[in-house]
Write a protein that holds these residues in place. Sequence first.
Motif, PDB file in Angstrom:
ATOM      1  N   LEU A  69     -10.003  82.218  16.590  1.00 44.10           N
ATOM      2  CA  LEU A  69      -9.779  80.718  15.062  1.00 44.10           C
ATOM      3  C   LEU A  69     -10.785  79.440  15.090  1.00 44.10           C
ATOM      4  O   LEU A  69     -11.313  79.430  14.702  1.00 44.10           O
ATOM      5  CB  LEU A  69      -8.354  80.627  15.286  1.00 44.10           C
ATOM      6  N   GLY A  70     -11.373  79.351  16.097  1.00 42.93           N
ATOM      7  CA  GLY A  70     -11.990  78.103  16.409  1.00 42.93           C
ATOM      8  C   GLY A  70     -13.146  78.672  15.941  1.00 42.93           C
ATOM      9  O   GLY A  70     -14.247  77.534  15.030  1.00 42.93           O
ATOM     10  N   ILE A  71     -13.848  80.063  16.726  1.00 40.97           N
ATOM     11  CA  ILE A  71     -14.775  80.230  15.929  1.00 40.97           C
ATOM     12  C   ILE A  71     -15.366  80.336  14.294  1.00 40.97           C
ATOM     13  O   ILE A  71     -16.039  79.952  13.437  1.00 40.97           O
ATOM     14  CB  ILE A  71     -15.605  81.753  16.466  1.00 40.97           C
ATOM     15  N   LEU A  72     -14.282  80.493  13.713  1.00 42.73           N
ATOM     16  CA  LEU A  72     -13.535  81.069  12.265  1.00 42.73           C
ATOM     17  C   LEU A  72     -13.528  79.505  11.558  1.00 42.73           C
ATOM     18  O   LEU A  72     -14.466  79.425  10.332  1.00 42.73           O
ATOM     19  CB  LEU A  72     -12.373  81.858  11.770  1.00 42.73           C
ATOM     20  N   VAL A  73     -13.531  78.572  12.287  1.00 46.66           N
ATOM     21  CA  VAL A  73     -12.804  77.223  11.375  1.00 46.66           C
ATOM     22  C   VAL A  73     -14.719  77.074  11.678  1.00 46.66           C
ATOM     23  O   VAL A  73     -14.960  76.217  10.732  1.00 46.66           O
ATOM     24  CB  VAL A  73     -12.062  76.683  12.151  1.00 46.66           C
ATOM     25  N   GLY A  74     -15.333  77.433  12.223  1.00 48.67           N
ATOM     26  CA  GLY A  74     -16.446  76.577  13.014  1.00 48.67           C
ATOM     27  C   GLY A  74     -17.600  77.343  11.809  1.00 48.67           C
ATOM     28  O   GLY A  74     -18.368  76.305  11.167  1.00 48.67           O
ATOM     29  N   PHE A  75     -17.820  78.572  11.575  1.00 51.60           N
ATOM     30  CA  PHE A  75     -19.143  78.795  10.595  1.00 51.60           C
ATOM     31  C   PHE A  75     -18.216  78.449   9.188  1.00 51.60           C
ATOM     32  O   PHE A  75     -18.611  78.685   8.342  1.00 51.60           O
ATOM     33  CB  PHE A  75     -18.527  80.532  10.461  1.00 51.60           C
ATOM     34  N   THR A  76     -16.673  78.020   8.908  1.00 49.33           N
ATOM     35  CA  THR A  76     -16.027  78.389   7.325  1.00 49.33           C
ATOM     36  C   THR A  76     -16.873  76.689   7.255  1.00 49.33           C
ATOM     37  O   THR A  76     -17.424  76.234   6.150  1.00 49.33           O
ATOM     38  CB  THR A  76     -15.357  77.885   7.749  1.00 49.33           C
ATOM     39  N   VAL A  77     -16.985  75.496   7.833  1.00 48.57           N
ATOM     40  CA  VAL A  77     -17.555  74.234   7.882  1.00 48.57           C
ATOM     41  C   VAL A  77     -18.747  74.793   8.012  1.00 48.57           C
ATOM     42  O   VAL A  77     -18.951  73.904   6.968  1.00 48.57           O
ATOM     43  CB  VAL A  77     -16.845  73.775   9.492  1.00 48.57           C
ATOM     44  N   ILE A  78     -19.769  75.777   8.379  1.00 48.15           N
ATOM     45  CA  ILE A  78     -21.517  75.358   8.540  1.00 48.15           C
ATOM     46  C   ILE A  78     -21.454  76.156   6.809  1.00 48.15           C
ATOM     47  O   ILE A  78     -22.471  75.048   6.281  1.00 48.15           O
ATOM     48  CB  ILE A  78     -21.598  76.145   9.372  1.00 48.15           C
ATOM     49  N   HIS A  79     -20.733  77.323   6.257  1.00 55.27           N
ATOM     50  CA  HIS A  79     -20.557  77.594   4.967  1.00 55.27           C
ATOM     51  C   HIS A  79     -19.986  76.442   4.018  1.00 55.27           C
ATOM     52  O   HIS A  79     -19.271  77.421   3.097  1.00 55.27           O
ATOM     53  CB  HIS A  79     -20.433  78.762   5.225  1.00 55.27           C
ATOM     54  N   ASP A  80     -19.950  75.276   4.208  1.00 53.78           N
ATOM     55  CA  ASP A  80     -19.331  74.317   3.322  1.00 53.78           C
ATOM     56  C   ASP A  80     -18.405  74.482   3.083  1.00 53.78           C
ATOM     57  O   ASP A  80     -17.897  74.950   1.448  1.00 53.78           O
ATOM     58  CB  ASP A  80     -19.736  74.054   1.625  1.00 53.78           C
TER      59      ASP A  80
END
Length: 473
Positions: A31-42
């Motif tokens: 879940l943390g990784i998902l949030v991180g990549f979501t932030v990276i992709h605007d």
Amino acid sequence: MHDYGIWTIVTPVITIILAILTRQVMLSLMLGILVGFTVIHDHNIILGIKSTLEGVINTFTSSGNTKTVIFMIMIGGIMRLVTVTGGVRALVQLLTDRTKIIKSKKNVQFLAIIISALIFIESSINQLVAGASTKNLARKYAIPPEKMSYLIQTAGVSVCSLAMINGWGAVMMGIVGVQISNGLISGEPFDIVIHSLGYNLMAWLSLASILFYIFTNISWGPMKKAEQNAFHQHNTPALDSKETESDEVIEHPNSNSVLNFFIPILSTVLMVPVALYITGEGDFSKGSGSTSVYWGVMFGTVISFFWFLGRRILSINTFFEEIYIGYASMLKISSIMILAFLMGTVSADLNTGAYIAQITHGVLPVGFSVGFIFVISAIMSLATGTSWGTFAIMIPIGVQLGLSVGMPVEYMIGAAISGSIFGDMTSPISGDAIVASMATDCDHIEHIRTQMPYALVTASIVLSIYLYLGFTY
């Protein structure tokens, strides 16, 4: 470099909080990784999911990551072999019944610390060997795995961060060497790092603390509850029979020999410095000892094959049957390690460490400067789960801050290293914490939950000393 603002620290914070609340490390990491990549992709959740799925696979594009995962799996095979051939049982009998070296809980805990300290070449190896050597003894004397993982990891990380002839020392000297080549400081990297390690107070006081808890037999907080549970379970007949069944040993005249423990383990351990010499310091100085430990476990497996077949304890078929069982037992811990690697990649892409350093730089009076470097390094390492990545960022910042305010650079370097190993000891996504849990058969979140209060107390004392140094210099 993209500025993600406050979102850069959301990913590690979510991961750590979820891990502590749910006690499900893999779920929290995903879940943390998902949030991180979501932030990276605007904040595009679809692209976040896509990058998360691809990121797991891309983790293996790093040879260092791949070698480490293979090492984790293969060391499970070796541990299985030394168990089913009676090597572990024979070691326990040697230390308790025959030589009477181990007579109490204190002896077991001291043995774990000594083994961790002696094998200072690589922090994963020393924890794994210490765990394999003492976890059956710990059960015998009703010492909880939480206590053993705390002792083994604290001793292993502290000693590795103080030793110069290992990967930690090579990285530190490399970072300091860059500061010298840039003209910021003068001298020899070795001399500067040696003097700085005297101020690596988190390591020194952590070693003092584990000795204190062993000598006094004092426990408190979650650790005390874990010890009470272990004592209760030790006196439960149902558990005793369960442990006897799990300690399965192949019946053979050559089973139950300490050589069945030492030959595989020592061949693995001793190959690490040999591989380091063959491959050169470059592997370690780049922040990874993955090649050396990979060579070590491969060599240990080969030696085990010839040893156990030569003694006719195992046939070719049974050797591979048992080693595959050992590999399978490492599936969970290896999966966590893969996600921890990916979390490190996400944190790097989000510039988490640089952001924390940037927003806190230059906000405190001179006297707070040493303590400030320690606190920021501790927060950064807790958030990213990496000590080496943290002091790679914080040592240069500490040097530059020390020069600007007139504080000795040795204070600043020591504080950066101290803060870095705090996170190594307390972060759920720390590789060393994961290995310590595995080595002692301890639930990973329970290891973090019981160790965290002890580390926080030590860190508070360390911070007080840094503040004293800063205000009295």
